[in-house]
Design a protein around this motif. Sequence first.
Motif, PDB file in Angstrom:
ATOM      1  N   PRO A 154     -29.766  29.779  -9.867  1.00 38.12           N
ATOM      2  CA  PRO A 154     -30.894  29.112 -10.539  1.00 38.12           C
ATOM      3  C   PRO A 154     -32.182  29.270  -9.735  1.00 38.12           C
ATOM      4  N   GLU A 155     -32.096  29.252  -8.398  1.00 40.77           N
ATOM      5  CA  GLU A 155     -33.306  29.391  -7.559  1.00 40.77           C
ATOM      6  C   GLU A 155     -33.944  30.773  -7.754  1.00 40.77           C
ATOM      7  N   VAL A 202     -35.475  30.857 -11.282  1.00 43.99           N
ATOM      8  CA  VAL A 202     -36.680  30.023 -11.360  1.00 43.99           C
ATOM      9  C   VAL A 202     -37.853  30.714 -10.652  1.00 43.99           C
ATOM     10  N   LYS A 245     -30.400  23.475 -16.848  1.00 40.37           N
ATOM     11  CA  LYS A 245     -30.967  22.251 -16.236  1.00 40.37           C
ATOM     12  C   LYS A 245     -32.371  22.509 -15.714  1.00 40.37           C
ATOM     13  N   GLU A 246     -32.691  23.788 -15.489  1.00 43.30           N
ATOM     14  CA  GLU A 246     -33.995  24.137 -14.925  1.00 43.30           C
ATOM     15  C   GLU A 246     -35.042  24.180 -16.041  1.00 43.30           C
ATOM     16  N   GLU A 285     -37.818  25.624 -16.012  1.00 40.71           N
ATOM     17  CA  GLU A 285     -38.382  26.973 -16.094  1.00 40.71           C
ATOM     18  C   GLU A 285     -37.582  27.881 -17.034  1.00 40.71           C
TER      19      GLU A 285
END
Length: 241
Positions: free
Chosen positions: A178-179, A182, A214-215, A217
């Motif tokens: 996810p990082e 994003v 959940k993000e 972005e």
Amino acid sequence: MEPIIAGNWKMNMDPAESRTLVQDLMKSVGDIKGRIVILIPPFTSLASVCELTRNTRFKLGAQNMHWERSGAYTGEISGLFLKSLGCEYVVLGHSERRHIMGESDETVNKKLKVALEIGLIPIFCVGETEQERESGATEQVIRRQISEGLKGIENEAHKIVFAYEPVWAIGTGKTATPEQAVAAHKFIRNLLKKPSTILYGGSVKPDNIDTLMKEDEIQGVLVGGASLKADSFARIIKFIQ
Ligand code: PEP
């Protein structure tokens, strides 16, 4: 804005298989309120899928188109034909077209222009290869794909759905964290003048969809392999927000 879940079937699913998949998917998914679900079959299955999804909440997209409306382009498909078959979306610049079929930023740009002119919503794919990421060129590659792709249509970028698809994550089972996703989405967003929808694509599966979505972005996903089975695609569509 409702999240977008798009299923790119690539060169899979003949008309009969497509019908079965859509029927099974409709049974598994039930009501799909609050999400935009786009089915993207091969050209030859568009008519069958269109027939089954008419007056439902499923939307139809195509995997590619030509940059001219008609003419002597043997083997090519006009965006106008796609519209007449009920398509609202078209995938442009997918990495398989760039890396296997030799599609350039320039041809992607021509296709984006025509898609916008005729009223198809492009799903414009960008993303770096593994080698480009390892050599630290991720941002440079994405910047080039976006600036070349949007040449002359920069002010219309808000009408385009972007898909960040790291090539190393497509069909490999390796999902961007996810990082990583994003960071790339923020980078793309900063290149654009007005807010646009940005999807993530690359080995999205039932077991990673909830974490990805959940993000804030990540406004949706472009799914390849996992959209070919009704149960896995249904689970992705019904991700838990
Ligand atoms: C794709 O083809 O756009 C894709 C993301 O494929 P997969 O989900 O199989 O990695």
